[in-house]
Design a protein around this motif. Structure first.
Motif, PDB file in Angstrom:
ATOM      1  N   UNK A  91       0.831  -1.209   0.000  1.00  0.00           N
ATOM      2  CA  UNK A  91       0.000   0.000   0.000  1.00  0.00           C
ATOM      3  C   UNK A  91       0.863   1.255   0.000  1.00  0.00           C
ATOM      4  N   UNK A  92       1.953   1.224   0.750  1.00  0.00           N
ATOM      5  CA  UNK A  92       2.890   2.347   0.776  1.00  0.00           C
ATOM      6  C   UNK A  92       3.471   2.579  -0.611  1.00  0.00           C
ATOM      7  N   UNK A 131       7.122   6.868   2.072  1.00  0.00           N
ATOM      8  CA  UNK A 131       8.175   5.864   1.876  1.00  0.00           C
ATOM      9  C   UNK A 131       9.182   5.905   3.030  1.00  0.00           C
ATOM     10  N   UNK A 132       9.626   7.092   3.380  1.00  0.00           N
ATOM     11  CA  UNK A 132      10.637   7.236   4.436  1.00  0.00           C
ATOM     12  C   UNK A 132      10.108   6.768   5.787  1.00  0.00           C
ATOM     13  N   UNK A 153      15.584   1.323  -0.706  1.00  0.00           N
ATOM     14  CA  UNK A 153      15.396   0.794   0.644  1.00  0.00           C
ATOM     15  C   UNK A 153      13.978   0.252   0.847  1.00  0.00           C
ATOM     16  N   UNK A 154      12.991   0.915   0.252  1.00  0.00           N
ATOM     17  CA  UNK A 154      11.621   0.404   0.380  1.00  0.00           C
ATOM     18  C   UNK A 154      11.485  -0.939  -0.343  1.00  0.00           C
ATOM     19  N   UNK A 155      12.091  -1.068  -1.511  1.00  0.00           N
ATOM     20  CA  UNK A 155      12.031  -2.339  -2.233  1.00  0.00           C
ATOM     21  C   UNK A 155      12.762  -3.431  -1.463  1.00  0.00           C
ATOM     22  N   UNK A 156      13.879  -3.084  -0.865  1.00  0.00           N
ATOM     23  CA  UNK A 156      14.627  -4.037  -0.040  1.00  0.00           C
ATOM     24  C   UNK A 156      13.758  -4.514   1.118  1.00  0.00           C
ATOM     25  N   UNK A 157      13.052  -3.576   1.744  1.00  0.00           N
ATOM     26  CA  UNK A 157      12.167  -3.929   2.844  1.00  0.00           C
ATOM     27  C   UNK A 157      11.040  -4.835   2.373  1.00  0.00           C
ATOM     28  N   UNK A 158      10.448  -4.477   1.234  1.00  0.00           N
ATOM     29  CA  UNK A 158       9.288  -5.237   0.757  1.00  0.00           C
ATOM     30  C   UNK A 158       9.633  -6.677   0.421  1.00  0.00           C
TER      31      UNK A 158
END
Length: 391
Positions: free
Chosen positions: A38-39, A48-49, A206-211
């Motif tokens: 969703x983010x 995102x941050x 970083x968001x893709x890494x988290x996801x």
């Protein structure tokens, strides 16, 4: 009582509500992954941050579950306030008509195959080895030519060149090439090459890494990752390019059962993005797992396409049961004596049992339970492409 004055929720709001239910029912890890989906759809760097900060908190404080859930729900409230535009997926992004491929003197020939592929849909490509799965994927990816038929694409905007095509249409083979440097640096390099704003590169990566569950591994190199995490890296590298069609050749190979389930759930969720939906085709030997999450299954046998249509499974179809038990064929025949048993096939490991269409699955279960037959596994494959593998 329904409130008919209440406005209907759009797709983004429905996904947010789904995340709320996961957190409410303590499905924390799944809820977190869905939250990040969703983010991602907001395309809002501030959001995102905050999601990246939340990821760091989660990984640094694994025991503070209640505090994490509160922070996650607070972020979810902000995400719900963002207006996310929904992409139209009614037009097929790919249409293959009567595609066929042969190799000179080789006895093998693929096709004809005709398929329509739409975004926000997952297509499972299954079949025995040597039946043309990889060949079909490579044709659809425009990596190899075909002899007859037509292949047409309908992307969001007109293609400028072959480089542009390779951004929209991406094929990931089973064996990927080695890369150098850290995982994170490689992903940043990808975004830099695809025209992302310099100030957004770190945040998007970083968001893709988290996801994709790579947070603990972002500073590792190729030889420090398992094959499963190498595949996740390839997905991260691909998804950062925002493809419209993604073709995966055996992405579940070398993964354990749990990892297979998680990656399939992730792929399904990512393909269902609100504003960047993907048409996803994946080949796999893991038939049951792929069938569970696919919107449509493409079955190839001897290079020919057999569609698993609902109308193929009618009231006139046999009931076909797959059964794993240590008892003998004779004992099973005795157990099912009161049912309209047609035949029992034993392949040395599992029984495949055919009943007349007037027999219901629950009747089979009842007779097995009444006779106290020990079961390791049972499955109704009457509507599964698994039935195509049977003699």
């Amino acid at each position: 009582m329904k409130n008919f004055n209440q406005p209907l929720m759009n797709l983004h709001q429905k996904r947010v509500e789904e995340v709320k239910s996961f957190f409410y029912n303590n499905d924390i890890n799944l809820g977190f992954r869905k939250l990040l989906d969703c983010v991602t759809d907001t395309q809002n760097m501030i959001i995102y941050k905050k999601a990246i900060e939340l990821t760091d908190f989660k990984e640094s404080n694994p025991s503070k579950i209640e505090e994490f859930v509160k922070k996650a729900n607070d972020l979810l409230l902000e995400v719900n306030q963002i207006n996310v535009s929904e992409t139209n997926v009614s037009i097929p992004v790919l249409k293959a008509v009567e595609i066929s491929k042969s190799y000179g003197n080789s006895k093998f020939a693929l096709g004809p195959v005709s398929v329509e592929i739409r975004k926000r849909q997952v297509y499972g490509l299954v079949g025995e080895n040597g039946n043309g799965k990889t060949t079909l994927l490579r044709i659809l990816a425009k990596e190899i030519s075909f002899n007859q038929g037509s292949l047409n694409f309908s992307f969001n905007s007109e293609l400028k060149n072959d480089y542009d095509l390779r951004t929209r249409l991406i094929y990931i083979p089973q064996r990927t090439e080695r890369w150098y440097g850290s995982l994170k640096d490689n992903l940043k390099f990808v975004l830099a090459n695809y025209g992302a704003k310099p100030e957004e590169i770190e945040t998007r990566v970083l968001l893709m890494i988290a996801r994709l569950g790579l947070w603990k591994y972002k500073h590792l190199q190729w030889n420090e990752l398992s094959s499963g995490y190498k595949m996740r890296f390839e997905l991260a590298r691909t998804l950062l390019r925002k493809p419209e069609i993604l073709l995966l050749d055996e992405p579940l190979a070398n993964l354990d059962v749990l990892a297979q389930q998680v990656i399939l759930e992730d792929l399904k969720a990512i393909a269902n993005s609100v504003n960047n939906p993907i048409a996803l085709i994946l080949s796999s030997q893991q038939l049951f797992e792929v069938e569970k999450m696919s919107d449509k299954v493409i079955f190839l046998k001897n290079g020919r396409y057999k569609e698993n249509l609902e109308q193929d499974v009618t009231e006139a179809s046999d009931l076909i049961i797959e059964l794993d038990t240590k008892v003998s064929r004779e004992q099973l025949q005795e157990v099912f004596a009161n049912l309209k048993l047609q035949k029992i096939i034993y392949n040395g490991g599992i029984y495949v049992i055919y009943f007349h269409n007037s027999t219901d699955f629950h009747e089979v279960i009842f007779e097995l339970g009444k006779s106290q037959i020990p079961l390791t596994y049972i499955r109704n494959i009457s509507a599964s492409t698994r039935r195509f593998f049977m003699n």
